[in-house]
Design a protein around this motif. Structure first.
Motif: not given
Length: 384
Positions: A134, A150, A177
């Protein structure tokens, strides 16, 4: 039979679901709100929005960002097909890049090579629970003014070393995410998903769009002493989670640390049992990552027949799965020649298998899996 996965559900989850069924409010309601609050607090995210699956979470992420026709989204072909499909849902173009064979995750160097003026976003998959790089991906996204999303479908409970500390996947580093609570995942609500973000405007859009674009949620209308007429502000979707699922999810969330600890113990044991077989490549964590070991993937040696090994184990009562699929080989994408080399992705699909792993797996069952696999591989090596 030793299954590939087995969710850990007990009387606590059953009682939580029963209480909601008897309450009379079973659709999206107060339990969903509580689940969102609990999940956000656990991962360190300012906002969490529950939805019906990780697929719908990914679709909402792209739709809220207004990604559409003419836009490109870079992602890994080496992922469940939903990752690519969500890009197509929006009319955008998935641009597939290769993986790092050591982690099975998208290679930041390949991402950098694929960026064009049409690139709007990168969807980085934390494959099988193993965190992506990341730090590199977030720096790349910032440098090129593109959005990092993500796909954390498998990664609830995984951690990454960031800012001098271990942080959970889901704490915002990119824009969004997205998580899954499918039964193959570490924690489950049967079906279900979650989006986390630090952006209040994106969170507002998620909540609006998951419920048909309705200006006033059901909970507000039903709780009001005044008549309220709602409006429908955008073309939205029915992507809601039920309170039954959320009640189960809250109990599962209480187990998460224990479940991850048990899986990490099992993964370490597999390493002890299989680590000395020549040519068999085992998964390994980078120093900056702690996987939840949602799956345990091994790379077979040499020219060993993947299907034959899997069938032999199945005949002995042991379930396995092939290496993670490549979307570019499937019918909806097969007619489009990939722009970039996907050799490592294809090797990972063709030469890897996933072994059984679940929190309640016994040492005896692990030994049975390891013995069966090594016997089969020894026979393959002898006759190859």
């Amino acid at each position: 039979m030793i299954p590939i996965a087995l969710p850990l559900l007990s009387e606590e989850e059953a009682e939580a679901a029963r209480a909601i069924v008897l309450s009379g409010w079973v659709s999206q309601g107060p339990q969903v709100v509580a689940f969102e609050r609990d999940f956000a607090a656990l991962v360190g995210a300012p906002y969490a929005c529950a939805v019906s699956s990780c697929t719908t979470a990914l679709h909402l992420a792209l739709a809220a960002l207004e990604i559409g026709p003419g836009d490109e989204v870079i992602t890994a072909s080496h992922s469940f097909i939903a990752t690519a499909n969500c890009i197509r849902y929006c009319g955008a173009t998935p641009v597939f890049v290769d993986i790092d064979p050591a982690t099975y995750n998208i290679d930041p160097n390949r991402v950098a090579e694929a960026i064009t003026p049409r690139t709007r976003a990168v969807i980085a998959v934390h494959q099988m629970g193993m965190p992506c790089d990341l730090a590199a991906l977030a720096a790349l996204a910032d440098r090129h003014n593109i959005v990092l999303i993500e796909d954390a479908a498998c990664a609830a409970g995984s951690q990454i070393w960031m800012n001098g500390d271990w942080e959970r996947i889901g704490k915002p580093r990119g824009k969004i995410a997205c998580f899954s609570f499918h039964p193959r995942k570490v924690i489950t609500t049967g079906e279900g998903g979650m989006l986390t973000t630090a952006d209040p405007e994106l969170d507002r859009k998620f909540r609006l769009m998951r419920q048909h674009g309705m200006s006033v949620p059901d909970t507000v209308r039903h709780g009001s002493s005044q008549v309220i007429f709602e409006d429908y502000l955008v073309v939205g979707f029915n992507y809601r989670m039920t309170d039954i699922q959320a009640a189960v999810g809250r109990k599962q969330l209480e187990r998460l640390a224990q479940l991850v600890s048990q899986r990490r113990t099992i993964a370490a044991r597999y390493g002890e049992l299989l680590g000395n077989f020549e040519g068999l490549r085992l998964p390994a964590e980078p120093g900056w990552a702690k996987s939840n070991w949602q799956s345990y993937c091994v790379r077979l040696p040499g020219r060993v027949d993947q299907r034959a090994v899997m069938q032999s184990l199945l005949d002995q009562g042991i379930a396995t799965r092939r290496g993670i699929m490549c979307a570019h080989r499937e019918a909806p994408y097969a007619n489009e020649k990939p722009r970039h080399d996907l050799h490592q992705s294809e090797l990972a699909q063709d030469n890897s298998i996933l072994l059984p792993i679940y929190a309640q797996m016994s040492e005896q069952d692990q030994e049975r899996v390891a013995d069966a696999l090594t016997r089969e591989l020894q026979a393959c090596v002898v006759y190859s």
